[in-house]
Design a protein around this motif. Structure first.
Motif, PDB file in Angstrom:
ATOM      1  N   SER A 247      -5.016  72.743  87.327  1.00  0.00           N
ATOM      2  CA  SER A 247      -5.876  72.640  88.497  1.00  0.00           C
ATOM      3  C   SER A 247      -6.676  73.923  88.697  1.00  0.00           C
ATOM      4  CB  SER A 247      -5.048  72.358  89.747  1.00  0.00           C
ATOM      5  OG  SER A 247      -4.138  73.411  89.981  1.00  0.00           O
ATOM      6  N   VAL A 248      -7.913  73.774  89.120  1.00  0.00           N
ATOM      7  CA  VAL A 248      -8.785  74.934  89.321  1.00  0.00           C
ATOM      8  C   VAL A 248      -9.566  74.777  90.617  1.00  0.00           C
ATOM      9  CG1 VAL A 248      -9.079  75.318  86.849  1.00  0.00           C
ATOM     10  CG2 VAL A 248     -10.725  73.907  88.079  1.00  0.00           C
ATOM     11  N   LYS A 249     -10.009  75.900  91.135  1.00  0.00           N
ATOM     12  CA  LYS A 249     -10.938  75.927  92.254  1.00  0.00           C
ATOM     13  C   LYS A 249     -12.252  76.478  91.724  1.00  0.00           C
ATOM     14  CE  LYS A 249      -7.345  76.566  95.768  1.00  0.00           C
ATOM     15  NZ  LYS A 249      -6.824  77.425  96.860  1.00  0.00           N
ATOM     16  N   PRO A 250     -13.263  75.623  91.573  1.00  0.00           N
ATOM     17  CA  PRO A 250     -14.510  76.061  90.941  1.00  0.00           C
ATOM     18  C   PRO A 250     -15.090  77.345  91.517  1.00  0.00           C
ATOM     19  CG  PRO A 250     -14.533  73.699  91.223  1.00  0.00           C
ATOM     20  CD  PRO A 250     -13.291  74.194  91.922  1.00  0.00           C
ATOM     21  N   ARG A 251     -15.030  77.498  92.847  1.00  0.00           N
ATOM     22  CA  ARG A 251     -15.610  78.707  93.444  1.00  0.00           C
ATOM     23  C   ARG A 251     -14.885  79.954  92.943  1.00  0.00           C
ATOM     24  NH1 ARG A 251     -16.597  78.785  99.794  1.00  0.00           N
ATOM     25  NH2 ARG A 251     -17.989  77.119  99.092  1.00  0.00           N
ATOM     26  N   GLU A 252     -13.544  79.863  92.835  1.00  0.00           N
ATOM     27  CA  GLU A 252     -12.785  81.011  92.345  1.00  0.00           C
ATOM     28  C   GLU A 252     -13.046  81.234  90.861  1.00  0.00           C
ATOM     29  OE1 GLU A 252      -8.698  80.437  93.223  1.00  0.00           O
ATOM     30  OE2 GLU A 252      -8.964  80.431  95.414  1.00  0.00           O
ATOM     31  N   GLN A 253     -13.088  80.142  90.092  1.00  0.00           N
ATOM     32  CA  GLN A 253     -13.253  80.285  88.657  1.00  0.00           C
ATOM     33  C   GLN A 253     -14.648  80.777  88.279  1.00  0.00           C
ATOM     34  OE1 GLN A 253     -10.561  79.940  86.470  1.00  0.00           O
ATOM     35  NE2 GLN A 253      -9.696  80.050  88.520  1.00  0.00           N
ATOM     36  N   LEU A 254     -15.638  80.487  89.110  1.00  0.00           N
ATOM     37  CA  LEU A 254     -16.986  80.958  88.819  1.00  0.00           C
ATOM     38  C   LEU A 254     -17.112  82.470  88.938  1.00  0.00           C
ATOM     39  CD1 LEU A 254     -19.298  78.225  90.374  1.00  0.00           C
ATOM     40  CD2 LEU A 254     -19.171  78.902  87.980  1.00  0.00           C
ATOM     41  N   GLN A 255     -16.051  83.114  89.414  1.00  0.00           N
ATOM     42  CA  GLN A 255     -16.068  84.576  89.464  1.00  0.00           C
ATOM     43  C   GLN A 255     -16.162  85.188  88.073  1.00  0.00           C
ATOM     44  OE1 GLN A 255     -12.677  85.877  91.732  1.00  0.00           O
ATOM     45  NE2 GLN A 255     -13.386  84.954  93.644  1.00  0.00           N
ATOM     46  N   VAL A 256     -15.857  84.390  87.043  1.00  0.00           N
ATOM     47  CA  VAL A 256     -15.971  84.929  85.683  1.00  0.00           C
ATOM     48  C   VAL A 256     -17.410  85.292  85.341  1.00  0.00           C
ATOM     49  CG1 VAL A 256     -13.942  83.687  84.840  1.00  0.00           C
ATOM     50  CG2 VAL A 256     -16.199  82.630  84.659  1.00  0.00           C
ATOM     51  N   VAL A 257     -18.388  84.773  86.112  1.00  0.00           N
ATOM     52  CA  VAL A 257     -19.773  85.143  85.820  1.00  0.00           C
ATOM     53  C   VAL A 257     -20.034  86.608  86.149  1.00  0.00           C
ATOM     54  CG1 VAL A 257     -20.562  82.777  86.226  1.00  0.00           C
ATOM     55  CG2 VAL A 257     -20.660  84.437  88.091  1.00  0.00           C
ATOM     56  N   ARG A 258     -19.141  87.203  86.920  1.00  0.00           N
ATOM     57  CA  ARG A 258     -19.294  88.630  87.246  1.00  0.00           C
ATOM     58  C   ARG A 258     -18.730  89.534  86.147  1.00  0.00           C
ATOM     59  NH1 ARG A 258     -17.109  88.446  93.534  1.00  0.00           N
ATOM     60  NH2 ARG A 258     -18.663  86.930  94.340  1.00  0.00           N
ATOM     61  N   GLU A 259     -18.031  88.937  85.201  1.00  0.00           N
ATOM     62  CA  GLU A 259     -17.411  89.717  84.136  1.00  0.00           C
ATOM     63  C   GLU A 259     -18.400  89.965  83.005  1.00  0.00           C
ATOM     64  OE1 GLU A 259     -14.475  91.052  83.784  1.00  0.00           O
ATOM     65  OE2 GLU A 259     -13.398  90.275  85.545  1.00  0.00           O
ATOM     66  N   PRO A 260     -18.599  91.207  82.590  1.00  0.00           N
ATOM     67  CA  PRO A 260     -19.511  91.492  81.473  1.00  0.00           C
ATOM     68  C   PRO A 260     -19.139  90.744  80.199  1.00  0.00           C
ATOM     69  CG  PRO A 260     -18.931  93.517  82.623  1.00  0.00           C
ATOM     70  CD  PRO A 260     -18.045  92.453  83.185  1.00  0.00           C
ATOM     71  N   HIS A 261     -17.817  90.573  79.971  1.00  0.00           N
ATOM     72  CA  HIS A 261     -17.400  89.893  78.745  1.00  0.00           C
ATOM     73  C   HIS A 261     -17.959  88.473  78.667  1.00  0.00           C
ATOM     74  CE1 HIS A 261     -14.803  92.972  77.209  1.00  0.00           C
ATOM     75  NE2 HIS A 261     -14.071  93.010  78.314  1.00  0.00           N
ATOM     76  N   THR A 262     -18.057  87.803  79.798  1.00  0.00           N
ATOM     77  CA  THR A 262     -18.572  86.432  79.793  1.00  0.00           C
ATOM     78  C   THR A 262     -19.969  86.387  79.203  1.00  0.00           C
ATOM     79  OG1 THR A 262     -17.256  85.842  81.742  1.00  0.00           O
ATOM     80  CG2 THR A 262     -19.152  84.450  81.239  1.00  0.00           C
ATOM     81  N   TRP A 263     -20.806  87.340  79.561  1.00  0.00           N
ATOM     82  CA  TRP A 263     -22.189  87.314  79.114  1.00  0.00           C
ATOM     83  C   TRP A 263     -22.346  87.878  77.704  1.00  0.00           C
ATOM     84  CZ3 TRP A 263     -24.407  83.877  81.666  1.00  0.00           C
ATOM     85  CH2 TRP A 263     -24.064  83.669  83.013  1.00  0.00           C
TER      86      TRP A 263
END
Length: 499
Positions: A247-263
């Protein structure tokens, strides 16, 4: 008989399981627990993996159905330009890339089994639409563009499938499992490119199967894949499971966009998967425009695309699990850097071969005959390029969960509840980032065919060479980024984790 739920922990009363769950939900899932994994987890995970592969394979086939059918539309009686055909090839990739983020979160919101059923059922839209549109030569071009866009549903399937399988396997086996899952889907590109011309009667297979004497009937392919979409939906309903721990909470999981590694990883994945899917989509038209003309009928002159177009996607798909396997043993960053080195070399080889070709804007049989002598080298370099992109696909996807897990381990103490919670959260972050990175990678599948079409360039051959020079520069940037961020030991500890 499939298992409905995994055993509830002895320390947890049965009533603790969420009452909202119905049907095929597994509430306790501990793949990092060796005893649980060996006795209970592995067979369930493998069963879900294989049926996920089937559904994702079908999704990829539908996603790329226009890559080969667009080259057959003229034989069907449609009058579209080369630029229009490249747009039909590119549009599904754009839509598929945009759908990957919501498809990723759908697994946590609805369950992996449930969403596999929905996503497989949605493939009826592009397949039935395709069958109806190609059966009528009066169908306007804009209708084709809309129907091609719905084929992007198949591209979204990849993200939800990968996010789902990521939750099932322990970290030590994620590279191989994700590689197999992705390869099973990726090979759908090769299968559609090999079998569609046969299904529709447009070509045989190296003389083993003869082309239809009654001509090309593209609608057949749409109806065949519509039937397979129904099979995939029923198979997911019967054989797959939902994980309560996913189970996930999209709003919380979208925090990965703030991580440099994601980009950073998104940039790398555009270079590997974007190249794989973009070249797979464009290769049939590249062969047709440079090495074949339809005169004299019925066989034409030069190299017929339907005999060779599927090989690139096949090689890239087969080598993807190899990339994951090597990454499990050598580290994803090392394998990724080696993959980009190969991509650079083989792209230069393709450019050298293209420089020997004669432009063929007038579809001249003499030019096609001259160019076909260079086709073995062109194909050889392209297949090596596909192999390198496949290995890079597997290794980059291994890096993603490894980075999040490494950060969880660095920030917690072994044997504590905080460590367990951090590792579980790292799985959720990894699945979220898989969707974002996968979406970014698929954008390459949209941009590459558009770059080859280049309506502002008079000669298709000149447009092709110019596009490859741009791609070469991008691959160089990817190689430098991989080395600088993930291999240099002078970086901060969190930036140089062994991945």
């Amino acid at each position: 008989m499939p298992v409905d739920t995994a055993p509830i922990s002895p320390t947890t009363p049965p009533s603790a399981a969420p009452s909202r769950r119905t049907g095929r939900w597994i509430e306790e899932w501990r793949p990092e627990d060796t005893e649980f994994w060996e006795e209970t987890g592995r067979p369930i995970a493998r069963r879900n993996l294989w049926w996920s592969v089937f559904a994702e394979h079908l999704g990829f086939s539908v996603w790329l159905i226009w890559s080969v059918s667009s080259a057959l539309l003229l034989a069907q009686g449609f009058d579209f330009s080369a630029q229009q055909l490249f747009v039909l090839v590119a549009v599904p990739n754009l839509v598929g890339s945009l759908l990957r983020v919501p498809y990723t979160f759908a697994v946590g919101l609805f369950g992996g089994r449930n969403w596999t059923m929905v996503s497989a059922g949605l493939l009826l839209v592009p397949t039935v639409g395709f069958a109806i549109a190609v059966a009528n030569t009066a169908t306007p071009y804009w209708v084709f563009v809309v129907i091609a866009a719905t084929a992007g549903f198949g591209g979204g399937n990849f993200a939800s499938s990968m996010a789902n399988i990521n939750f099932f396997f322990p970290s030590s086996e994620k590279g191989a499992a994700l590689g197999l899952n992705a390869a099973g889907g990726n090979i759908g590109v090769s299968i559609i490119q090999l079998l569609l011309p046969v299904i529709v009667g447009g070509a045989g297979i190296f003389g083993l199967v003869k082309a239809s004497e009654s001509g090309t009937h593209l609608a057949r392919a749409g109806w065949v894949y519509a039937a397979l979409a129904v099979v995939a939906t029923l198979a997911a309903w019967r054989f797959m499971d939902n994980l309560g721990t996913a189970s996930v909470k999209p709003r919380e999981q979208l925090q990965v966009v703030r991580e440099p590694h994601t980009w950073i990883l998104s940039v790398l994945y555009i270079g590997t998967f974007g190249s794989f899917i973009g070249y797979s989509a464009a290769m049939p038209l590249l062969i047709k425009l440079n090495f074949w003309v339809p005169d004299p009928a019925p066989l034409g002159t030069g190299i017929y695309f339907a005999y060779y177009a599927f090989l690139g996607a096949l090689v890239g798909s087969v080598t993807r699990p190899l990339g994951g396997w090597l990454a499990d043993r050598l580290g994803g960053s090392r394998v990724t850097l080696a993959a980009f080195a190969g991509i650079l070399v083989f792209t230069l080889g393709i450019l050298w071969t293209l420089g020997r070709l004669t432009p063929n804007p007038g579809a001249d049989p003499a030019v096609a005959s001259d160019n076909q002598g260079w086709f073995p080298l062109f194909l050889g370099f392209f297949l090596l390029l596909f192999a390198a992109t496949g290995i890079g696909n597997g290794s980059v996807y291994k890096m993603i969960p490894s980075i999040w897990r490494a950060q969880a381990l660095e920030s917690t103490t072994a044997g504590t509840p905080e460590r367990d919670a951090a590792v579980l959260d790292s799985n959720r972050k990894a699945s979220a980032s898989l969707g974002i990175i996968g979406a970014a990678g698929a954008v390459g599948g949209f941009l590459i065919p558009l770059a080859f079409s280049a309506p502002w360039v008079d000669s298709p051959l000149s447009a092709t060479k110019g596009a490859f020079w741009v791609f070469l520069a991008y691959y160089a940037v990817c190689a430098v980024a991989t080395y600088a961020v993930y291999l240099r030991r002078t970086q901060a500890k969190t930036a140089i984790v062994t991945v």
